[in-house]
Design a protein around this motif. Structure first.
Motif, PDB file in Angstrom:
ATOM      1  N   LYS B 139       0.826  -1.209   0.000  1.00  0.00           N
ATOM      2  CA  LYS B 139       0.000   0.000   0.000  1.00  0.00           C
ATOM      3  C   LYS B 139       0.857   1.254   0.000  1.00  0.00           C
ATOM      4  O   LYS B 139       2.007   1.236   0.438  1.00  0.00           O
ATOM      5  CB  LYS B 139      -0.939  -0.035   1.208  1.00  0.00           C
ATOM      6  CG  LYS B 139      -2.045  -1.080   1.013  1.00  0.00           C
ATOM      7  CD  LYS B 139      -3.061  -1.091   2.124  1.00  0.00           C
ATOM      8  CE  LYS B 139      -2.576  -1.900   3.304  1.00  0.00           C
ATOM      9  NZ  LYS B 139      -3.656  -2.195   4.259  1.00  0.00           N
ATOM     10  N   ARG B 140       0.269   2.313  -0.531  1.00  0.00           N
ATOM     11  CA  ARG B 140       1.015   3.558  -0.717  1.00  0.00           C
ATOM     12  C   ARG B 140       0.178   4.754  -0.309  1.00  0.00           C
ATOM     13  O   ARG B 140      -1.008   4.821  -0.627  1.00  0.00           O
ATOM     14  CB  ARG B 140       1.428   3.694  -2.195  1.00  0.00           C
ATOM     15  CG  ARG B 140       2.571   2.776  -2.543  1.00  0.00           C
ATOM     16  CD  ARG B 140       2.722   2.447  -3.998  1.00  0.00           C
ATOM     17  NE  ARG B 140       3.633   1.313  -4.086  1.00  0.00           N
ATOM     18  CZ  ARG B 140       3.262   0.030  -4.020  1.00  0.00           C
ATOM     19  NH1 ARG B 140       1.982  -0.295  -3.966  1.00  0.00           N
ATOM     20  NH2 ARG B 140       4.168  -0.921  -4.017  1.00  0.00           N
ATOM     21  N   CYS B 141       0.834   5.662   0.362  1.00  0.00           N
ATOM     22  CA  CYS B 141       0.194   6.915   0.779  1.00  0.00           C
ATOM     23  C   CYS B 141       0.988   8.073   0.180  1.00  0.00           C
ATOM     24  O   CYS B 141       2.220   8.042   0.164  1.00  0.00           O
ATOM     25  CB  CYS B 141       0.207   6.997   2.306  1.00  0.00           C
ATOM     26  SG  CYS B 141      -0.449   8.550   2.959  1.00  0.00           S
ATOM     27  N   LEU B 142       0.286   9.078  -0.316  1.00  0.00           N
ATOM     28  CA  LEU B 142       0.939  10.252  -0.910  1.00  0.00           C
ATOM     29  C   LEU B 142       0.275  11.509  -0.368  1.00  0.00           C
ATOM     30  O   LEU B 142      -0.957  11.603  -0.335  1.00  0.00           O
ATOM     31  CB  LEU B 142       0.801  10.203  -2.440  1.00  0.00           C
ATOM     32  CG  LEU B 142       1.355  11.403  -3.213  1.00  0.00           C
ATOM     33  CD1 LEU B 142       2.884  11.480  -3.107  1.00  0.00           C
ATOM     34  CD2 LEU B 142       0.931  11.344  -4.681  1.00  0.00           C
ATOM     35  N   ALA B 143       1.096  12.463   0.038  1.00  0.00           N
ATOM     36  CA  ALA B 143       0.588  13.777   0.440  1.00  0.00           C
ATOM     37  C   ALA B 143       0.565  14.690  -0.782  1.00  0.00           C
ATOM     38  O   ALA B 143       1.549  14.766  -1.518  1.00  0.00           O
ATOM     39  CB  ALA B 143       1.476  14.370   1.522  1.00  0.00           C
ATOM     40  N   ASP B 214       4.179   2.308   1.811  1.00  0.00           N
ATOM     41  CA  ASP B 214       5.166   3.302   1.398  1.00  0.00           C
ATOM     42  C   ASP B 214       4.550   4.673   1.618  1.00  0.00           C
ATOM     43  O   ASP B 214       3.419   4.936   1.165  1.00  0.00           O
ATOM     44  CB  ASP B 214       5.516   3.145  -0.089  1.00  0.00           C
ATOM     45  CG  ASP B 214       6.655   2.180  -0.326  1.00  0.00           C
ATOM     46  OD1 ASP B 214       7.390   1.866   0.632  1.00  0.00           O
ATOM     47  OD2 ASP B 214       6.827   1.747  -1.483  1.00  0.00           O
ATOM     48  N   LEU B 215       5.294   5.528   2.304  1.00  0.00           N
ATOM     49  CA  LEU B 215       4.882   6.927   2.468  1.00  0.00           C
ATOM     50  C   LEU B 215       5.716   7.731   1.483  1.00  0.00           C
ATOM     51  O   LEU B 215       6.892   8.030   1.731  1.00  0.00           O
ATOM     52  CB  LEU B 215       5.111   7.368   3.905  1.00  0.00           C
ATOM     53  CG  LEU B 215       4.287   6.518   4.887  1.00  0.00           C
ATOM     54  CD1 LEU B 215       4.934   6.450   6.241  1.00  0.00           C
ATOM     55  CD2 LEU B 215       2.856   7.038   4.958  1.00  0.00           C
ATOM     56  N   ILE B 216       5.130   8.015   0.330  1.00  0.00           N
ATOM     57  CA  ILE B 216       5.886   8.640  -0.758  1.00  0.00           C
ATOM     58  C   ILE B 216       5.896  10.147  -0.547  1.00  0.00           C
ATOM     59  O   ILE B 216       4.850  10.769  -0.353  1.00  0.00           O
ATOM     60  CB  ILE B 216       5.264   8.280  -2.121  1.00  0.00           C
ATOM     61  CG1 ILE B 216       5.250   6.753  -2.306  1.00  0.00           C
ATOM     62  CG2 ILE B 216       6.022   8.960  -3.252  1.00  0.00           C
ATOM     63  CD1 ILE B 216       4.514   6.295  -3.552  1.00  0.00           C
ATOM     64  N   GLU B 217       7.088  10.710  -0.584  1.00  0.00           N
ATOM     65  CA  GLU B 217       7.231  12.157  -0.398  1.00  0.00           C
ATOM     66  C   GLU B 217       6.586  12.906  -1.557  1.00  0.00           C
ATOM     67  O   GLU B 217       6.911  12.662  -2.722  1.00  0.00           O
ATOM     68  CB  GLU B 217       8.729  12.507  -0.313  1.00  0.00           C
ATOM     69  CG  GLU B 217       8.981  13.991  -0.087  1.00  0.00           C
ATOM     70  CD  GLU B 217      10.454  14.371  -0.219  1.00  0.00           C
ATOM     71  OE1 GLU B 217      11.300  13.473  -0.388  1.00  0.00           O
ATOM     72  OE2 GLU B 217      10.746  15.582  -0.170  1.00  0.00           O
ATOM     73  N   GLY B 218       5.676  13.813  -1.263  1.00  0.00           N
ATOM     74  CA  GLY B 218       5.043  14.622  -2.302  1.00  0.00           C
ATOM     75  C   GLY B 218       5.970  15.699  -2.829  1.00  0.00           C
ATOM     76  O   GLY B 218       6.971  16.056  -2.199  1.00  0.00           O
ATOM     77  N   GLN B 219       5.641  16.196  -4.015  1.00  0.00           N
ATOM     78  CA  GLN B 219       6.404  17.296  -4.634  1.00  0.00           C
ATOM     79  C   GLN B 219       5.429  18.227  -5.329  1.00  0.00           C
ATOM     80  O   GLN B 219       4.474  17.764  -5.959  1.00  0.00           O
ATOM     81  CB  GLN B 219       7.402  16.775  -5.675  1.00  0.00           C
ATOM     82  CG  GLN B 219       8.538  15.949  -5.128  1.00  0.00           C
ATOM     83  CD  GLN B 219       9.491  16.741  -4.254  1.00  0.00           C
ATOM     84  OE1 GLN B 219       9.590  17.967  -4.359  1.00  0.00           O
ATOM     85  NE2 GLN B 219      10.178  16.041  -3.348  1.00  0.00           N
TER      86      GLN B 219
END
Lengths: 333, 333
Positions: B139-143, B214-219
């Protein structure tokens, strides 16, 4: 900027499709094409005069354009002989191939000796700025697609041709390799560094006269997960006043993505328009361009009429019908 | 992959803000930090032991991380002495500066002599694939933000810390220079070639255990015209299952864009979710993270409560309140 006119090099193209870049130049910029140069065995023919390098130079050709895909990603000895001779005869060389001219030391040395330029249009030649989002003068039209490769470039070029016929001020702005070779300049957007994508499009389409239209070549699709970021940069860097929706209705799935189906034109309209209005609140969707090449004439016309009724927008296949009605819609913006 | 643990080089930082990269590493990966190295006049202090190169090596430090901005884009003679000595003492060097280590011939020669690595994390070190959009396990989370620099990285790191505390399997996936230096690996997304952006994120966040996040760093931001394409590539390459909406409510305009105002959280929610569902139809918006650093405590708490009521989503400032409620929301996905 690539110097014109061109001699189009077709190499030993096994068929017409292999020379589709040359065909695009021939179709959209015939005034740039002095002739074609074919090697023994070439099966492509653009209907241009066959010329030697010397004949083409005598006719004024400045650049030899590689208008054909090379097989296996390497320049064959036969090609290399032609390219070296072309440099010695005073030609620049332009190529959109993955195999770069500049990576071939023999060609680089030959170009240096002759004082000629090698144009690898697949790579950016400019240091682009970061986009500043400042509103620019002049008007801009962008084609956006339900998928990649649905006819966005063709639509923009057909609109530009129609606008020139009507003496409307218009410029096709190339964002891909074929488009750049057709017009001699542009931005190879898919090769630009992420931070500079939108800025490269601002650079490509600067302030202009209030009644001038830039017809910016579309790329990718907001719904194609491999390339959607490129598309959004084009929308925000381009600041379009007008969007044309492009579709190819017979595809079973998105190009290269078996698990993905294309969105409806309604979803494309709503998504692209809302995002475009971030950069240009006045943006409108003005028409639909459908690639009906895989439908017979009757089915195509039926489909176009049905889409037009459904969407309430002028809907054409510019290949079958020309782009006149799309240009009418632009003129009304 | 940058070898840990680190000695953090603060140079002659004029204040703590100049050393914010080092501070980020200190805050989020204290276990990687052996000590700090400060030059005369340095006004930053991470509260770590001051060490010489030799002391830090004796404590096991493997990499000297430049945790401070350099002034004027050049390495001063004092810096260069330290960097050369570090290489000779057996350190690798890692830097996120615009001025590249690899562009300094003396440093390159010193690294070669010592057999050490120079990591310029501002540039990609990997040839990324083109995204294929295939659904990945785990699973993946994105800000995603209403604007750039609203706290997306902080939110993801705070969530990762909370999840580790709860023994939930979680990995922060860095997509920017600071994040890469904090974790020792990642993708410098803003420096990736356009065609490979989404593919780089697929590469960064591969198949994983079903319960791993995965906590994917937003850009960037979908609404920031300079960088929106980067953001969309992150959404489509990341295939998030969960989105966190990030906001900084006191800005008069978008960062660096005086003519643009940030969208509402509702518009961000609807836009980002629809686009995310192209790649992952199951994606949900699970919470809101608000950066209230420019509000006093009472105003901040009032604002957070009002947003929570309006959006119907757990709403926190992770700096003031921790990320526990955002992690609760993830756990419920």
């Amino acid at each position: 900027m690539i110097r014109t006119p061109y001699l189009l090099f077709l190499g030993d193209a096994p068929d017409g499709l292999a020379a589709k870049v040359a065909q695009g130049i021939r179709d959209w910029r015939p005034e740039h094409c002095v002739g074609q140069l074919r090697l023994p065995g070439c099966k492509a023919d653009l209907g241009l005069p066959d010329m030697t390098l010397e004949q083409a130079r005598a006719e004024g050709a400045e650049t030899l354009v590689i208008g054909v895909a090379n097989r296996g990603g390497v320049f064959s000895p036969a090609w290399k002989d032609v390219l070296a001779d072309a440099l010695a005869a005073g030609f620049d060389i332009a190529s959109g191939l993955h195999t770069l001219l500049r990576d071939d030391p023999d060609l680089v040395a030959a170009a240096d000796r002759a004082g000629r330029a090698l144009h690898d249009v697949r790579l950016p030649a400019v240091k682009y700025p970061i986009a500043d989002g400042v509103k620019r003068t002049g008007k801009r039209c962008l084609a956006v697609g339900t998928d990649c490769s649905v006819g966005k470039m063709y639509t923009a070029l057909a609109m530009e041709a129609e606008m020139r016929k009507r003496a409307m001020p218009a410029t096709f702005r190339a964002t891909g390799q074929t488009g750049i070779l057709i017009t001699g300049e542009g931005v190879p957007l898919d090769a630009v560094i992420a931070d500079f994508m939108a800025g490269s499009i601002e650079w490509l389409s600067p302030d202009n006269d209030p009644d001038h239209w830039d017809l910016i070549e579309g790329q990718g699709s907001l719904f194609h997960v491999s390339y959607s970021g490129v598309t959004l940069a084009l929308i925000h860097g381009g600041q379009p006043d007008a969007l044309i929706l492009c579709d190819e209705p017979t595809r079973p799935h998105m190009r290269g993505l078996p698990d993905y189906t294309a969105p409806s034109l309604e979803v494309l309209r709503d998504t692209a328009l809302a995002l475009a209005q971030v950069a240009n609140p006045a943006c409108q969707v003005v028409g639909v361009s459908v690639n009906t090449q895989h439908m017979d004439e009757a089915a195509a016309l039926d489909h176009l009429a049905a889409v037009e009724a459904r969407m309430g927008l002028p809907t054409v296949d510019p290949f079958r019908q020309g782009a006149a009605r799309l240009v009418d819609a632009l003129a009304a913006v």
